[in-house]
Enzyme design. Structure first.
Site, mmCIF file in Angstrom:
data_model
loop_
_atom_site.group_PDB
_atom_site.id
_atom_site.type_symbol
_atom_site.label_atom_id
_atom_site.label_comp_id
_atom_site.label_asym_id
_atom_site.label_seq_id
_atom_site.Cartn_x
_atom_site.Cartn_y
_atom_site.Cartn_z
ATOM 1 N N ILE A 250 32.897 35.153 37.627
ATOM 2 C CA ILE A 250 34.083 35.226 38.472
ATOM 3 C C ILE A 250 33.864 34.447 39.772
ATOM 4 O O ILE A 250 34.809 33.902 40.356
ATOM 5 C CB ILE A 250 34.478 36.697 38.703
ATOM 6 C CG1 ILE A 250 35.945 36.795 39.105
ATOM 7 C CG2 ILE A 250 33.579 37.385 39.671
ATOM 8 C CD1 ILE A 250 36.553 38.137 38.857
ATOM 9 N N CYS A 251 32.593 34.345 40.214
ATOM 10 C CA CYS A 251 32.362 33.610 41.466
ATOM 11 C C CYS A 251 32.533 32.103 41.247
ATOM 12 O O CYS A 251 32.952 31.386 42.158
ATOM 13 C CB CYS A 251 30.983 33.926 42.040
ATOM 14 S SG CYS A 251 29.818 34.511 40.838
ATOM 15 N N THR A 252 32.226 31.632 40.043
ATOM 16 C CA THR A 252 32.472 30.217 39.731
ATOM 17 C C THR A 252 33.963 29.930 39.771
ATOM 18 O O THR A 252 34.420 28.933 40.340
ATOM 19 C CB THR A 252 31.926 29.878 38.322
ATOM 20 O OG1 THR A 252 30.551 30.214 38.288
ATOM 21 C CG2 THR A 252 32.107 28.410 37.999
#
EC number: 6.2.1.64
Lengths: 430, 178
Positions: free
Chosen positions: A212-214
């Protein structure tokens, strides 16, 4: 060549119609089983008695329906909850441009009946979950050409549950086909006897998921932008309103958001079709792979119905991504499978038994060796060992009469750290 | 038509009728009743009969986030454990791996989820985020930057955010426990 007669007789049959199929039904071969009743008996069963259900009228379903009808199955039912989309027409050959928007099951049924005289195809436009046990009981064989794990798990569990020891007809062979691009699999499941769909759930490819951080910070792929729109932006903007991946307006909204983001990060390749593909987890479907897998499924259906040759035991996989590789093996049952595994014990219980008494009885049973059991019935907790709040909430049940909590012939699911599987208690009151 | 019954009779272990409840439901029963949580984590069920929707409160007893109580909602779908539970932070907190909408960046909640993992693994994973916030996987970029550049400054921001303070114009929820 067999003599061809006009195909407009009432039965839809004409001389020589089944000439080729009959070659394998009229004489036993070296590997036919003793039960094979060559000749009229087996032909009669196939053509006049057997009833077969096809689940899914999509890429695999169209092939399966056509194959079954041409092989001589005459009473075919088909369920599909979808309507025809223009993108289906490249491979779902029972549909034409004029059918776009109509239910797949209905259109497929009409097409097959028109093309193959004498065959009755009964469509149902809706969900498999709409139908009850009595509906599934009427079939001899169920063939699945589905694209959803959830639907497969449901029909598998339903057919496993249908098995009733006192009724041999309750055991319905399930033939499951599936494809992903150049890869596919066909398998034969005898519910409760062989490994079931749930037993092999760990063999599934993981759904593609990006960190999700990507997605939030360093998107590099068009898929990252689409996931950003669907996972982060949709709930932020729409709150609790659920994303409906079948609603074209919702897809368009995601597509617009994803395109803006892609521009910002100079990423190319976000299209409406890709957006739909990513959020619906669509895997490219290849007509020829569908044909191979559907053919395998139908061969198995034919062999199970006629016993003219040994059937698949029990898992065939086909990998066409690097040359052709195929492998057939016997997938083993998983004793701890939550659907077909576990153990069921019949328990005779006095009317005066409390839940606590049942718990004591369980703990004393030497052959189970259970520790700290948690019990539920029909999906509702009876007594849970934890977490503390649920233990407290279910504790008052311990003093209650079991007959007030569970109906006669009701079932109790027991789980415990010391049990690798689920234990089912079927209670009868004496 | 093939008669599988004879085959079945041979396999005496085969005769077992299962209850008509979902595989997901039984798995959740097993996961929940066998939770082994430290005293810093507590599950809360709004409706004790609904096992598929509940929340988790984490009150770290060490590290930078000590003194706060952090609330996460858990939603378990019918495809569990093929698909992971959906987890969100219900408060606005200052944390590099949690964004202002409550999305959480934890690998086992998405790309590294496997059916052999369970609710206990997810909960332990969440608690770990409060002991070791990870600046490499940012969801709150400012917070991650603060942590990377100046740990002391980051820690003072955390303390302030727990009290409901504002950092760079964002006011965080007060999550401090007495």
């Amino acid at each position: 060549m067999a003599e061809v007669v006009a195909p407009n007789q009432p039965s839809g049959d004409w001389q020589g119609k089944y000439y080729h199929v009959d070659q394998v039904l009229e004489t036993p071969g070296p590997r036919t089983s003793d039960a094979f009743a060559a000749g009229d008996q087996v032909k009669g069963f196939l053509r006049n008695q057997s009833k077969i259900l096809v689940i899914g009228a999509g890429g695999l379903g169209c092939e399966i329906l056509a194959n079954l009808a041409l092989m001589g199955f005459k009473d075919i039912h088909v369920i599909d909850m979808d309507t025809i989309d223009i993108s289906n027409l490249n491979r779902q050959f029972l549909f034409r441009p004029k059918d776009v928007g109509k239910p797949k099951a209905t259109v497929a049924a009409e097409f097959v009946m028109q093309r193959v005289p004498g065959v009755t195809v009964t469509p149902y436009y809706g969900k498999i979950q709409d139908k009850d046990d009595d509906y599934y009981m009427q079939f001899n064989i169920v063939v699945c050409g589905l694209d959803s794990v959830e639907a497969r798990r449901w029909i598998n569990a339903t057919l496993v549950n249908l098995v009733d020891e006192s009724n041999p007809d309750s055991l319905k062979p399930l033939i499951d086909g599936g494809t992903e691009g150049f890869k596919g699999q066909a398998r034969v499941i005898f519910p409760g006897v062989t490994s079931c769909y749930e037993c092999s759930l760990d063999m599934l490819n993981k759904p593609v998921a990006f960190p999700i951080c990507t997605i939030a910070n360093t998107p590099r792929l068009p898929e990252h932008c689409i996931e950003w729109a669907s996972v982060l932006e949709w709930p932020r903007v729409h709150g609790s309103k659920k994303l409906d991946t079948d609603d074209p307006e919702h897809i368009t909204w995601l597509y617009n958001i994803a395109s803006t983001r892609a521009q910002e990060f100079k990423i190319e390749g976000v299209t409406w079709a890709l957006t739909q593909g990513v959020v619906k987890n669509i895997i490219p479907a290849i007509a020829s792979t569908n044909a191979i897998i559907a053919a395998s499924c139908c061969n198995e259906a034919f062999k199970l119905a006629t016993q003219c040759a040994p059937y698949l035991n029990n898992y065939f996989m086909f990998i066409g991504t690097e040359g052709i590789y195929s492998y057939t093996f016997e997938h083993q049952r998983r004793p701890e499978c939550p659907v077909c595994g576990g153990e069921t014990i019949d328990v005779q219980i006095g009317k005066e038994w409390t839940l606590e008494k049942l718990m004591e009885w369980l703990l004393e049973k030497q052959d189970i060796q259970i520790k700290k059991p948690s019990l539920s019935t029909d999906g509702k907790p009876l007594y849970y060992q934890g977490p503390p709040q649920l233990e407290e909430a279910t504790r008052p049940n311990l003093e209650k009469l079991l007959s007030d909590l569970v109906p006669n012939e009701g079932e109790i699911s027991v789980t415990s750290t010391s049990l690798p599987f689920t234990l089912t208690l079927r209670v009868t009151y004496t | 038509m093939i008669q599988i019954w004879n085959m079945k009779k041979k396999d005496s272990a085969a005769a077992k009728k299962k209850p008509k409840i979902g595989a997901a439901q039984i798995r959740v029963q097993k996961d929940l009743t066998e939770l082994d949580l430290p005293s810093t984590m507590k599950t809360v069920f709004a409706d004790p009969a609904d096992l598929l929707n509940f929340s988790l409160v984490i009150t770290p007893d060490e590290g930078m986030y000590v003194g706060g109580a952090f609330n996460f909602s858990f939603t378990i779908g019918p495809n569990y454990p093929h698909e992971p539970p959906k987890v969100k932070c219900t408060q606005k907190i200052y944390h590099p791996n949690v964004d202002l909408e409550g999305n959480v960046c934890l690998n086992i909640l998405r790309e590294d989820w496997k059916p052999v993992l369970n609710l206990n693994s997810v909960m332990v994973g969440l608690q770990y985020l409060f002991l070791e916030p990870n600046a490499e996987d940012p969801l709150n970029k400012e917070a991650a930057e603060d942590l990377r550049k100046n740990r002391e400054y980051f820690i003072s921001n955390v303390k302030s955010s727990l009290r409901g303070g504002a950092i760079r114009g964002v006011t965080y929820d007060r999550v401090q426990v007495k």
